[in-house]
Design a protein around this motif. Structure first.
Motif, PDB file in Angstrom:
ATOM      1  N   TYR A 178       1.073  -2.715  -3.832  1.00 53.13           N
ATOM      2  CA  TYR A 178       2.277  -3.422  -3.415  1.00 53.13           C
ATOM      3  C   TYR A 178       2.002  -4.153  -2.113  1.00 53.13           C
ATOM      4  O   TYR A 178       1.472  -3.579  -1.162  1.00 53.13           O
ATOM      5  CB  TYR A 178       3.440  -2.444  -3.248  1.00 53.13           C
ATOM      6  N   ARG A 179       2.360  -5.418  -2.098  1.00 51.83           N
ATOM      7  CA  ARG A 179       2.111  -6.247  -0.925  1.00 51.83           C
ATOM      8  C   ARG A 179       3.349  -7.077  -0.598  1.00 51.83           C
ATOM      9  O   ARG A 179       4.086  -7.489  -1.491  1.00 51.83           O
ATOM     10  CB  ARG A 179       0.925  -7.199  -1.182  1.00 51.83           C
ATOM     11  N   ARG A 180       3.525  -7.325   0.701  1.00 54.77           N
ATOM     12  CA  ARG A 180       4.551  -8.248   1.164  1.00 54.77           C
ATOM     13  C   ARG A 180       3.892  -9.547   1.605  1.00 54.77           C
ATOM     14  O   ARG A 180       2.671  -9.619   1.757  1.00 54.77           O
ATOM     15  CB  ARG A 180       5.354  -7.629   2.307  1.00 54.77           C
ATOM     16  N   TYR A 181       4.727 -10.531   1.841  1.00 57.38           N
ATOM     17  CA  TYR A 181       4.187 -11.837   2.226  1.00 57.38           C
ATOM     18  C   TYR A 181       3.350 -11.732   3.499  1.00 57.38           C
ATOM     19  O   TYR A 181       2.288 -12.358   3.608  1.00 57.38           O
ATOM     20  CB  TYR A 181       5.333 -12.834   2.416  1.00 57.38           C
ATOM     21  N   ASN A 182       3.794 -10.940   4.470  1.00 63.15           N
ATOM     22  CA  ASN A 182       3.050 -10.800   5.722  1.00 63.15           C
ATOM     23  C   ASN A 182       1.672 -10.178   5.502  1.00 63.15           C
ATOM     24  O   ASN A 182       0.745 -10.422   6.286  1.00 63.15           O
ATOM     25  CB  ASN A 182       3.848  -9.965   6.723  1.00 63.15           C
ATOM     26  N   ASP A 183       1.528  -9.358   4.464  1.00 66.03           N
ATOM     27  CA  ASP A 183       0.203  -8.815   4.137  1.00 66.03           C
ATOM     28  C   ASP A 183      -0.735  -9.943   3.699  1.00 66.03           C
ATOM     29  O   ASP A 183      -1.912  -9.967   4.074  1.00 66.03           O
ATOM     30  CB  ASP A 183       0.315  -7.770   3.024  1.00 66.03           C
ATOM     31  N   LYS A 215       6.501 -19.772   4.619  1.00 64.68           N
ATOM     32  CA  LYS A 215       7.452 -18.669   4.698  1.00 64.68           C
ATOM     33  C   LYS A 215       8.802 -19.213   5.130  1.00 64.68           C
ATOM     34  O   LYS A 215       8.905 -19.918   6.124  1.00 64.68           O
ATOM     35  CB  LYS A 215       6.979 -17.620   5.707  1.00 64.68           C
ATOM     36  N   GLU A 264      13.397  -5.736  -3.119  1.00 64.32           N
ATOM     37  CA  GLU A 264      13.649  -4.494  -2.386  1.00 64.32           C
ATOM     38  C   GLU A 264      14.681  -4.774  -1.308  1.00 64.32           C
ATOM     39  O   GLU A 264      14.550  -5.727  -0.542  1.00 64.32           O
ATOM     40  CB  GLU A 264      12.366  -3.973  -1.745  1.00 64.32           C
ATOM     41  N   HIS A 296      14.087  -7.870   1.587  1.00 63.92           N
ATOM     42  CA  HIS A 296      12.671  -8.193   1.639  1.00 63.92           C
ATOM     43  C   HIS A 296      12.133  -8.258   0.219  1.00 63.92           C
ATOM     44  O   HIS A 296      12.549  -7.493  -0.644  1.00 63.92           O
ATOM     45  CB  HIS A 296      11.899  -7.145   2.443  1.00 63.92           C
ATOM     46  N   GLU A 326       8.988  -7.804  -2.226  1.00 63.26           N
ATOM     47  CA  GLU A 326       7.698  -7.141  -2.338  1.00 63.26           C
ATOM     48  C   GLU A 326       7.054  -7.574  -3.647  1.00 63.26           C
ATOM     49  O   GLU A 326       7.743  -7.885  -4.621  1.00 63.26           O
ATOM     50  CB  GLU A 326       7.877  -5.622  -2.308  1.00 63.26           C
ATOM     51  N   TYR A 327       5.727  -7.596  -3.644  1.00 65.69           N
ATOM     52  CA  TYR A 327       4.989  -8.049  -4.815  1.00 65.69           C
ATOM     53  C   TYR A 327       4.089  -6.930  -5.334  1.00 65.69           C
ATOM     54  O   TYR A 327       3.473  -6.205  -4.549  1.00 65.69           O
ATOM     55  CB  TYR A 327       4.113  -9.259  -4.477  1.00 65.69           C
TER      56      TYR A 327
END
Length: 269
Positions: free
Chosen positions: A71-76, A99, A48, A56, A58-59
């Motif tokens: 949908y999750r980001r690394y910080n989540d 990270k 994204e 960024h 996104e997963y």
């Protein structure tokens, strides 16, 4: 008088009490197959782009157990990991991959995706973690404020043994030679870790050589294909006639296809 700041409504302690396991809690009552069948979570990349320069990753996280994708980001993942550590301070919570702030190349991003997949599957198959509301929220909540929701679940609850009925009996389950068992276990874990670290290092080197080998095979095949596709006419003084040269070129094209297949197999190894 100044208005009093709002406070969260008190929650009954019984709401968070964990069910006491049957039998000796020091013994795992699940088989490996039972643990593996608890869930299977897939983690896929969704690149994204935000702004002109910053990107960024996104997963898409899909749970077979909860039959949904979020949908999750690394910080989540980081916040989820922190809440697990806060709620289960006496358990071995799997580690997160590191990270990298800037300059994350494709290889690093793919490596981190695989590591996140290993992490979430270990958590989803861990007996206490798999039954906790933190995991269910992380794998099924589709809102944008998942980090705040995770923090709210842990806020004011306390760690696992503050709400576990076995906490008052914990000392009764400890064997008399617990220190000796810990020492032996630490030595065994250290040896296993060192061996797996060396195995991983060798496996990565083998994979790297396989990639280089596949690249060479592909280039070799392309050169054969280019030679077989050459349309330059034969000069009059050439020893070969056009028919013979045409047959050779067809053979070279066939070889190029075989080398392309070999390159694909080398990549998959």
């Amino acid at each position: 008088d100044l208005a009093k700041p709002p406070v969260n409504e008190p929650r009954e302690p019984e709401q968070f009490l964990m069910q006491a396991p049957q039998g000796n809690p020091l013994l795992l009552s699940h088989t490996l197959q039972e643990l593996l069948s608890k869930d299977s979570v897939q983690v896929e990349l969704i690149p994204e782009k935000k702004g002109l320069f910053l990107k960024h990753v996104e997963y898409e996280v899909s749970s077979k157990r909860f039959k949904c994708s979020v949908y999750r980001r690394y910080n989540d993942f980081v916040v989820f990991h922190e809440m697990l550590l806060q709620k289960f301070p006496y358990r071995m919570v799997p580690a997160l991959p590191p990270k990298r702030m800037l300059g994350a190349d494709r290889e690093f991003i793919e490596s981190r995706r695989r590591a996140l997949k290993r992490f979430i599957n270990l958590v989803a198959r861990h007996p206490p973690f798999s039954e906790d509301v933190l995991l269910k929220l992380f794998l099924s909540f589709s809102g944008s404020d998942v980090q705040n929701k995770l923090r709210e679940l842990v806020q004011g609850v306390g760690d696992e043994f503050m709400t576990c009925r076995l906490a008052t009996q914990a000392k009764d389950f400890l064997p008399a030679d617990i220190q000796a068992q810990f020492a032996a276990s630490r030595e065994l874990i250290r040896n296993i870790y060192n061996s797996f670290y060396k195995l991983r290092d060798r496996a990565e080197r083998i994979a790297s050589r396989a990639i280089d080998n596949a690249s060479d095979l592909l280039i070799f095949g392309k050169e054969l294909s280019a030679l077989g596709s050459d349309t330059t006419p034969l000069p009059s003084w050439a020893a070969l006639n056009n028919s013979t040269w045409g047959t050779l070129k067809q053979a070279l094209k066939g070889l190029s296809v075989e080398f392309a297949l070999l390159a694909d197999k080398a990549v998959q190894q």
